[in-house]
Design a protein around this motif. Structure first.
Motif, mmCIF file in Angstrom:
data_model
loop_
_atom_site.group_PDB
_atom_site.id
_atom_site.type_symbol
_atom_site.label_atom_id
_atom_site.label_comp_id
_atom_site.label_asym_id
_atom_site.label_seq_id
_atom_site.Cartn_x
_atom_site.Cartn_y
_atom_site.Cartn_z
ATOM 1 N N PHE A 79 38.821 41.181 40.787
ATOM 2 C CA PHE A 79 39.267 42.168 41.784
ATOM 3 C C PHE A 79 39.761 43.459 41.136
ATOM 4 O O PHE A 79 39.427 44.558 41.581
ATOM 5 N N LEU B 257 43.705 33.464 16.912
ATOM 6 C CA LEU B 257 42.834 32.592 17.691
ATOM 7 C C LEU B 257 41.542 32.354 16.913
ATOM 8 O O LEU B 257 40.798 33.287 16.642
ATOM 9 N N GLU C 157 33.639 40.812 29.147
ATOM 10 C CA GLU C 157 34.440 39.884 28.340
ATOM 11 C C GLU C 157 33.834 38.474 28.313
ATOM 12 O O GLU C 157 34.525 37.502 27.975
ATOM 13 N N VAL D 182 34.547 36.274 25.371
ATOM 14 C CA VAL D 182 35.897 35.731 25.252
ATOM 15 C C VAL D 182 36.002 34.372 25.931
ATOM 16 O O VAL D 182 36.814 33.532 25.549
ATOM 17 N N THR D 183 35.183 34.174 26.941
ATOM 18 C CA THR D 183 35.373 32.993 27.783
ATOM 19 C C THR D 183 34.362 31.882 27.515
ATOM 20 O O THR D 183 34.428 30.844 28.156
ATOM 21 N N MET E 293 38.105 47.272 41.547
ATOM 22 C CA MET E 293 38.807 48.496 41.961
ATOM 23 C C MET E 293 38.598 49.620 40.936
ATOM 24 O O MET E 293 38.400 50.774 41.305
ATOM 25 N N TYR F 34 43.313 41.145 20.311
ATOM 26 C CA TYR F 34 41.982 40.574 20.150
ATOM 27 C C TYR F 34 40.936 41.592 20.580
ATOM 28 O O TYR F 34 41.213 42.528 21.315
ATOM 29 N N GLY G 220 41.223 31.390 38.682
ATOM 30 C CA GLY G 220 40.974 32.830 38.670
ATOM 31 C C GLY G 220 41.151 33.450 37.291
ATOM 32 O O GLY G 220 42.079 33.104 36.558
ATOM 33 N N ALA G 221 40.261 34.358 36.963
ATOM 34 C CA ALA G 221 40.321 35.039 35.663
ATOM 35 C C ALA G 221 41.469 36.036 35.648
ATOM 36 O O ALA G 221 41.820 36.608 36.677
ATOM 37 N N HIS H 118 35.032 36.221 40.159
ATOM 38 C CA HIS H 118 35.670 36.087 38.840
ATOM 39 C C HIS H 118 37.175 35.865 38.944
ATOM 40 O O HIS H 118 37.708 35.024 38.231
ATOM 41 N N SER H 119 37.872 36.593 39.807
ATOM 42 C CA SER H 119 39.332 36.417 39.912
ATOM 43 C C SER H 119 39.691 35.404 40.995
ATOM 44 O O SER H 119 40.878 35.143 41.204
ATOM 45 N N HIS H 120 38.700 34.827 41.669
ATOM 46 C CA HIS H 120 38.923 33.812 42.721
ATOM 47 C C HIS H 120 39.873 34.350 43.802
ATOM 48 O O HIS H 120 40.745 33.632 44.295
#
Lengths: 60, 514
Positions: B210, B479, B166, B169-170, B214, B467, A49-50, B230-232
């Motif tokens: 999540f 980084l 973002e 970033v990933t 919201m 960052y 999870g992010a 995304h947040s699983h």
């Protein structure tokens, strides 16, 4: 990026996930024992999870 | 008299028909099925810490078919579908799109990991998809649609797709050159204003996480439903923010999200949701999808046997917790080269086995580095490098996995000295380490997160200025490299393929002395 595991602050690279936060907190082995990770609202979250700045999670 | 009775009968029948007619009641039941963060986990697996097998695309597909046969439905994917597991990675996500086509997805939003193979591959996958791929807040990929409008039982449903801003970033910066990821709320608000009078239900298919969902619900008026990823997050029940409902269905195809919507007079009269867990059961699988899964899995197995190059010497992965080895040197060199860092420091324990002299197969490399690790490079001060090396050799007697393998530096240590004062000399580029000077150090994400007790990387990040993402690249003081979309083992394979033959040596990078 600062996130919180069981209310303890840890610093991880932006883009890292729940798994990395648990590594940083030294708690990843708790998952192997059957514990799970929950967000601050009590929802279960996966290890991939992010996270965002200030995310809070709990291992239980 | 008879005529009056007939007319009475006809009129009564007319009113009865009118009362039970859907046209009169204007009520429809529709269903939205959704998955997110599948990450190519087509084959069922036992998750870390779990005692049971979960997921499996063929079983997920069967459940989708069953639920879709019961009432008019949409099937949506909330991003991060095509990257992660070997079943997807070895085909750059083509396998996933083929299965999704058969499963009849109605729409998908791009996730951050959809960009991990580069923009050309994103375009190829979109071209192969029989369903629209959405990304309303992405500029530079014209193949992405902002939204679609679908009609179910006369109900017009808009689906708007947005991804986290973002993304840069990933993923590696090269994957997003020329692209912009705009703040999602602004884009969604404009589209909602445009669509509100043309549609009965507005759905946002989101890869924001999540918390982001919201925030979006609070900022933007007029969204009926956010289907997230995304947040699983495993949302067992819907979450309500104002008049917006938020759902999300965990990860890896281990769950199917189901949203039940009652529509009356073209408005939502009721909405609820639940999670349907997915477990392997041969009695309930979609055989067409099962055949696709098997077909690609056979290709994965065959790929494991492919030869990528030749080792002219035995590659020592056995003594990596005791001293310098040629395999440790090879991996550290590859990581330093890929990241452009001054040095590389990795944990010997991350190297799991040796490779014999001769042909090197994909499976050999996967056995050496079986974990889903990726390369990170962070600026450390000379003092932090010294502390890092001290920590690395502090578990020498116990043969701890933290023993370092290095590139771009030479160090001398005395394992008989007390822990914490064993490092005697460090040279970088032939020059003595300067404690006050910053050096770029490549490592893996495990150590960067503090794994094996390595704290210097986290300490360096703590001291880093905030960052930010500018023009598609990460700006951060400490980084310097971060490629979470490409596993280390795949970088190693590409290196060996490129070199064709490898013959790393022990060079005296790690020396015992006083």
């Amino acid at each position: 990026m600062k996130v919180y595991v069981n209310d303890r602050e840890v610093t991880i690279v932006p883009g890292m996930t729940v798994k990395h936060a648990l590594i940083a907190a030294g708690l990843v082995h708790e998952i192997e024992k059957g514990k799970r990770v929950y967000d601050k609202y009590g929802n279960e979250i996966g290890l991939g999870g992010a996270l965002t700045e200030g995310s809070k999670m709990y291992v239980r | 008299m008879l005529s009056t009775k007939i007319w009475t009968l006809l009129l009564s029948s007319f009113f009865i028909i009118l009362c039970i007619s859907p046209v009169y009641s204007q009520q429809q039941e529709i269903r939205i099925l959704h998955v997110n963060d599948f990450h190519g986990f087509a084959v069922e697996y036992r998750p870390y810490g779990s005692s049971e097998m979960q997921g499996g695309l063929a079983y997920l597909a069967w459940k989708i078919d069953k639920l879709r046969s019961e009432k008019p439905s949409l099937l949506l994917a909330a991003g991060d579908m095509i990257q992660g597991n070997n079943w997807a990675n070895l085909f750059q996500g083509k396998s996933v799109i083929e299965a999704m086509n058969v499963m009849g997805f109605d729409a998908m939003v791009v996730g951050n990991h959809e960009f991990d193979y580069g923009q050309d591959v994103v375009r190829e996958r979109i071209a192969e998809a029989n369903f629209p791929v959405l990304g309303a807040n992405v500029t530079g990929v014209s193949e992405l649609k902002q939204y679609i409008i679908k009609e179910l039982e006369g109900v017009r449903i808009a689906v708007i797709g947005v991804v986290t801003d973002e993304v840069p970033v990933t993923t590696h910066p090269r994957n997003v050159v020329g692209l912009e990821f705009l703040p999602p709320a602004d884009r969604v608000q404009k589209i909602v204003w445009d669509l509100r009078n043309r549609c009965d239900i507005i759905v946002v298919l989101s890869h924001l996480g999540f918390t982001g969902d919201m925030e979006l619900a609070k900022k933007v008026n007029g969204i009926d439903l956010i289907v997230g990823g995304h947040s699983h997050t495993k949302l067992e029940k819907p979450v309500f923010v104002g008049t917006t409902t938020i759902v999300q269905a965990y990860e890896h195809g281990k769950a199917l999200g189901v949203v039940e919507i009652t529509v009356e007079d073209r408005q939502i009269a009721g909405i609820t949701s639940f999670i349907e867990p997915i477990h392997p059961d041969p009695k309930v699988m979609n055989k067409t999808v099962a055949a696709i899964v098997d077909n690609y899995q056979k290709k994965v197995d065959a790929r494991m046997n492919e030869t990528v190059g030749v080792a002219e010497v035995d590659l020592d992965g056995k003594n990596v917790r005791l001293g310098e080895t040629n395999l440790g040197n090879l991996l550290a060199d590859i990581m330093r080269g890929a990241s452009g860092a001054d040095t590389a420091i990795i944990n010997g324990g991350g190297i799991r086995t040796s490779i014999n002299k001769g042909p090197v197969k994909v499976n050999d490399v996967y056995s050496v580095v079986p974990f889903d690790n990726y390369i990170v490079a962070i600026k450390l001060s000379g003092k932090q490098i010294q502390e890092t090396l001290e920590h690395g050799v502090s578990g020498f007697e116990e043969e701890e996995g933290r023993f370092p393998q290095v590139s771009g530096l030479i160090f001398t240590y005395d394992h008989k000295s007390p822990k914490g004062s064993r490092i005697k000399e460090v040279l970088i580029a032939g020059q003595p380490l300067v404690l006050e000077k910053d050096y770029t150090v490549a490592t893996n994400d495990f150590l960067a997160a503090g794994g094996d007790g390595y704290k210097a990387f986290g300490d360096a990040l703590k001291s880093s200025k905030d960052y930010s993402v500018m023009g598609g690249t990460i700006k951060a003081e400490k980084l310097v490299y971060n490629d979470s979309g490409r596993w280390l083992r795949d970088v190693i394979i590409d290196y060996i393929k490129d070199q064709k033959t490898i013959s790393p040596k022990i060079e005296g990078r790690i020396r015992e002395g006083k």
